[in-house]
Design a protein around this motif. Structure first.
Motif, mmCIF file in Angstrom:
data_model
loop_
_atom_site.group_PDB
_atom_site.id
_atom_site.type_symbol
_atom_site.label_atom_id
_atom_site.label_comp_id
_atom_site.label_asym_id
_atom_site.label_seq_id
_atom_site.Cartn_x
_atom_site.Cartn_y
_atom_site.Cartn_z
ATOM 1 N N TRP A 122 22.055 0.678 23.767
ATOM 2 C CA TRP A 122 21.320 1.930 23.582
ATOM 3 C C TRP A 122 19.819 1.682 23.565
ATOM 4 C CZ3 TRP A 122 21.884 6.846 24.258
ATOM 5 C CH2 TRP A 122 23.169 7.417 24.255
ATOM 6 N N ILE A 123 19.389 0.641 22.873
ATOM 7 C CA ILE A 123 17.957 0.340 22.806
ATOM 8 C C ILE A 123 17.418 0.077 24.202
ATOM 9 C CG2 ILE A 123 16.261 -1.362 21.983
ATOM 10 C CD1 ILE A 123 18.007 -1.541 19.393
ATOM 11 N N ARG B 85 17.411 -7.821 14.475
ATOM 12 C CA ARG B 85 18.268 -7.547 15.631
ATOM 13 C C ARG B 85 17.715 -6.369 16.443
ATOM 14 N NH1 ARG B 85 23.118 -7.196 13.082
ATOM 15 N NH2 ARG B 85 23.393 -4.978 13.423
ATOM 16 N N ALA B 86 17.243 -5.335 15.763
ATOM 17 C CA ALA B 86 16.679 -4.171 16.453
ATOM 18 C C ALA B 86 15.410 -4.549 17.212
ATOM 19 C CB ALA B 86 16.386 -3.056 15.455
ATOM 20 N N VAL B 87 14.547 -5.315 16.563
ATOM 21 C CA VAL B 87 13.293 -5.727 17.201
ATOM 22 C C VAL B 87 13.586 -6.615 18.409
ATOM 23 C CG1 VAL B 87 11.198 -7.108 16.893
ATOM 24 C CG2 VAL B 87 11.890 -5.469 15.129
ATOM 25 N N ALA B 88 14.497 -7.559 18.271
ATOM 26 C CA ALA B 88 14.830 -8.458 19.384
ATOM 27 C C ALA B 88 15.360 -7.669 20.578
ATOM 28 C CB ALA B 88 15.846 -9.499 18.935
ATOM 29 N N ALA B 89 16.163 -6.656 20.320
ATOM 30 C CA ALA B 89 16.719 -5.849 21.411
ATOM 31 C C ALA B 89 15.635 -5.044 22.124
ATOM 32 C CB ALA B 89 17.796 -4.915 20.867
ATOM 33 N N ALA B 90 14.545 -4.751 21.425
ATOM 34 C CA ALA B 90 13.477 -3.931 21.994
ATOM 35 C C ALA B 90 12.395 -4.743 22.701
ATOM 36 C CB ALA B 90 12.834 -3.093 20.891
ATOM 37 N N VAL C 296 12.384 1.547 11.655
ATOM 38 C CA VAL C 296 13.721 1.368 11.096
ATOM 39 C C VAL C 296 13.931 2.376 9.982
ATOM 40 C CG1 VAL C 296 13.940 -1.051 11.785
ATOM 41 C CG2 VAL C 296 12.995 -0.492 9.542
ATOM 42 N N GLN C 297 15.142 2.914 9.934
ATOM 43 C CA GLN C 297 15.465 3.951 8.965
ATOM 44 C C GLN C 297 16.285 3.346 7.833
ATOM 45 O OE1 GLN C 297 16.800 7.550 10.780
ATOM 46 N NE2 GLN C 297 17.430 8.470 8.852
ATOM 47 N N LEU C 298 15.792 3.527 6.609
ATOM 48 C CA LEU C 298 16.460 3.030 5.404
ATOM 49 C C LEU C 298 17.191 4.202 4.769
ATOM 50 C CD1 LEU C 298 13.475 0.970 3.941
ATOM 51 C CD2 LEU C 298 15.052 0.354 5.787
ATOM 52 N N GLU C 299 18.508 4.035 4.568
ATOM 53 C CA GLU C 299 19.306 5.187 4.152
ATOM 54 C C GLU C 299 20.204 4.924 2.960
ATOM 55 O OE1 GLU C 299 20.717 7.658 7.521
ATOM 56 O OE2 GLU C 299 20.235 5.902 8.739
ATOM 57 N N THR C 300 20.117 3.764 2.349
ATOM 58 C CA THR C 300 20.965 3.449 1.208
ATOM 59 C C THR C 300 20.125 2.795 0.114
ATOM 60 O OG1 THR C 300 21.477 1.206 1.951
ATOM 61 C CG2 THR C 300 22.932 2.974 2.746
ATOM 62 N N PRO C 301 20.641 2.787 -1.111
ATOM 63 C CA PRO C 301 19.924 2.083 -2.180
ATOM 64 C C PRO C 301 19.689 0.609 -1.848
ATOM 65 C CG PRO C 301 21.661 3.451 -3.102
ATOM 66 C CD PRO C 301 21.833 3.482 -1.602
ATOM 67 N N GLU C 302 20.649 -0.018 -1.191
ATOM 68 C CA GLU C 302 20.498 -1.436 -0.821
ATOM 69 C C GLU C 302 19.360 -1.624 0.171
ATOM 70 O OE1 GLU C 302 24.440 -0.472 -2.318
ATOM 71 O OE2 GLU C 302 23.425 0.314 -0.546
ATOM 72 N N ALA D 102 15.747 -3.580 -0.256
ATOM 73 C CA ALA D 102 15.370 -4.644 0.685
ATOM 74 C C ALA D 102 14.130 -4.278 1.497
ATOM 75 C CB ALA D 102 16.544 -4.946 1.625
ATOM 76 N N ALA D 103 13.487 -3.164 1.176
ATOM 77 C CA ALA D 103 12.344 -2.685 1.964
ATOM 78 C C ALA D 103 11.246 -3.732 2.152
ATOM 79 C CB ALA D 103 11.769 -1.402 1.355
ATOM 80 N N PRO D 104 10.853 -4.497 1.132
ATOM 81 C CA PRO D 104 9.793 -5.496 1.365
ATOM 82 C C PRO D 104 10.181 -6.529 2.418
ATOM 83 C CG PRO D 104 10.048 -5.119 -0.974
ATOM 84 C CD PRO D 104 11.196 -4.423 -0.289
ATOM 85 N N GLU D 105 11.423 -7.005 2.393
ATOM 86 C CA GLU D 105 11.879 -7.984 3.378
ATOM 87 C C GLU D 105 11.979 -7.352 4.762
ATOM 88 O OE1 GLU D 105 13.687 -7.421 0.470
ATOM 89 O OE2 GLU D 105 12.854 -9.133 -0.616
ATOM 90 N N ILE D 106 12.448 -6.111 4.826
ATOM 91 C CA ILE D 106 12.547 -5.413 6.110
ATOM 92 C C ILE D 106 11.158 -5.185 6.688
ATOM 93 C CG2 ILE D 106 13.255 -3.256 7.220
ATOM 94 C CD1 ILE D 106 15.581 -3.155 5.130
ATOM 95 N N ALA D 107 10.231 -4.738 5.856
ATOM 96 C CA ALA D 107 8.864 -4.479 6.315
ATOM 97 C C ALA D 107 8.170 -5.754 6.786
ATOM 98 C CB ALA D 107 8.052 -3.826 5.201
ATOM 99 N N ALA D 108 8.588 -6.891 6.270
ATOM 100 C CA ALA D 108 7.956 -8.160 6.650
ATOM 101 C C ALA D 108 8.424 -8.676 8.009
ATOM 102 C CB ALA D 108 8.243 -9.216 5.574
ATOM 103 N N VAL D 109 9.454 -8.067 8.576
ATOM 104 C CA VAL D 109 9.969 -8.510 9.875
ATOM 105 C C VAL D 109 8.924 -8.218 10.945
ATOM 106 C CG1 VAL D 109 11.728 -8.113 11.643
ATOM 107 C CG2 VAL D 109 12.384 -8.240 9.223
ATOM 108 N N LYS D 110 8.516 -9.252 11.657
ATOM 109 C CA LYS D 110 7.547 -9.084 12.737
ATOM 110 C C LYS D 110 8.155 -8.180 13.809
ATOM 111 C CE LYS D 110 4.678 -11.491 16.017
ATOM 112 N NZ LYS D 110 4.352 -12.710 16.703
ATOM 113 N N GLY D 111 7.421 -7.132 14.162
ATOM 114 C CA GLY D 111 7.899 -6.199 15.171
ATOM 115 C C GLY D 111 8.413 -4.898 14.598
ATOM 116 N N VAL D 112 8.635 -4.837 13.281
ATOM 117 C CA VAL D 112 8.961 -3.566 12.645
ATOM 118 C C VAL D 112 7.633 -2.858 12.440
ATOM 119 C CG1 VAL D 112 9.779 -2.441 10.542
ATOM 120 C CG2 VAL D 112 11.105 -4.307 11.549
ATOM 121 N N ASP D 113 7.455 -1.730 13.102
ATOM 122 C CA ASP D 113 6.180 -1.024 13.062
ATOM 123 C C ASP D 113 6.091 -0.004 11.944
ATOM 124 O OD1 ASP D 113 4.848 -2.175 15.453
ATOM 125 O OD2 ASP D 113 6.659 -1.410 16.417
#
Length: 182
Positions: A39-40, A64-69, A106-112, A116-127
């Motif tokens: 899809w990406i 995984r999302a960033v790599a696919a893009a 990236v869309q965060l939709e659960t408490p988990e 994990a937002a700080p780690e997700i935000a630190a991923v290179k390529g997540v804008d």
């Protein structure tokens, strides 16, 4: 936003929407149905430049999302010489510039995921991060204003300046301020 997650729009219909939007000054955000390599690739090849990937739970899923893009060496996106995004091969600079012109939300939709937002935000390529307005509330078993209060309490506080924008559907000034300071 062109929503492919909650609306029955398939790839050919998405291309028609992107063509129509392409005749305006708007820059479409395409929310994909899932964090899926195919899809990406299809949406980016069709001319989408900003994608929103739903239900990202952790940094690995964001990677995984960033790599696919992204094309190599930054990612694993497959190369096709002729598609709508490259003006069917007429844009000789497309492959050289595509990674810099592709944006991943990236869309965060659960408490988990929120935890994990700080780690997700630190991923290179997540804008940017987008906080899903309904699913997080439902998973916490609460609705309305108390949902935002609970989300604020459960969300890790980021110290210093944000490295990634965060947003959600801002229905009130309080929500907008919270997202600005997330």
């Amino acid at each position: 936003m062109l929503d492919l997650e909650h609306v029955p729009v398939d790839a050919p219909q998405a291309i028609e929407h992107l063509r129509a939007i392409g005749n305006t000054k708007a820059a479409p955000v395409v929310r994909l149905p899932w964090n899926d390599l195919v899809w990406i690739k299809r949406i980016l090849d069709a001319g989408g430049q900003t994608i929103m990937v739903p239900f990202v739970q952790n940094a690995e899923e964001a990677k995984r999302a960033v790599a696919a893009a992204r094309y190599a060496p930054e990612g694993i996106r497959g190369v096709a010489a002729v598609h709508r995004a490259s003006q069917y091969g007429a844009d000789a600079t497309y492959l050289r510039n595509a990674n810099a012109q592709t944006y991943v939300i990236v869309q965060l939709e659960t408490p988990e995921a929120v935890a994990a937002a700080p780690e997700i935000a630190a991923v290179k390529g997540v804008d940017a991060l987008f906080l899903g307005p309904g699913i997080s509330r439902r998973r916490w078993g609460i609705w309305g204003r108390s949902a935002m209060r609970r989300c604020r309490r459960k969300s890790p506080r980021r110290r210093g300046r944000r490295s990634r924008p965060a947003s959600r559907l801002a229905l009130s000034g309080r929500t907008r301020r919270w997202c600005k300071n997330f």
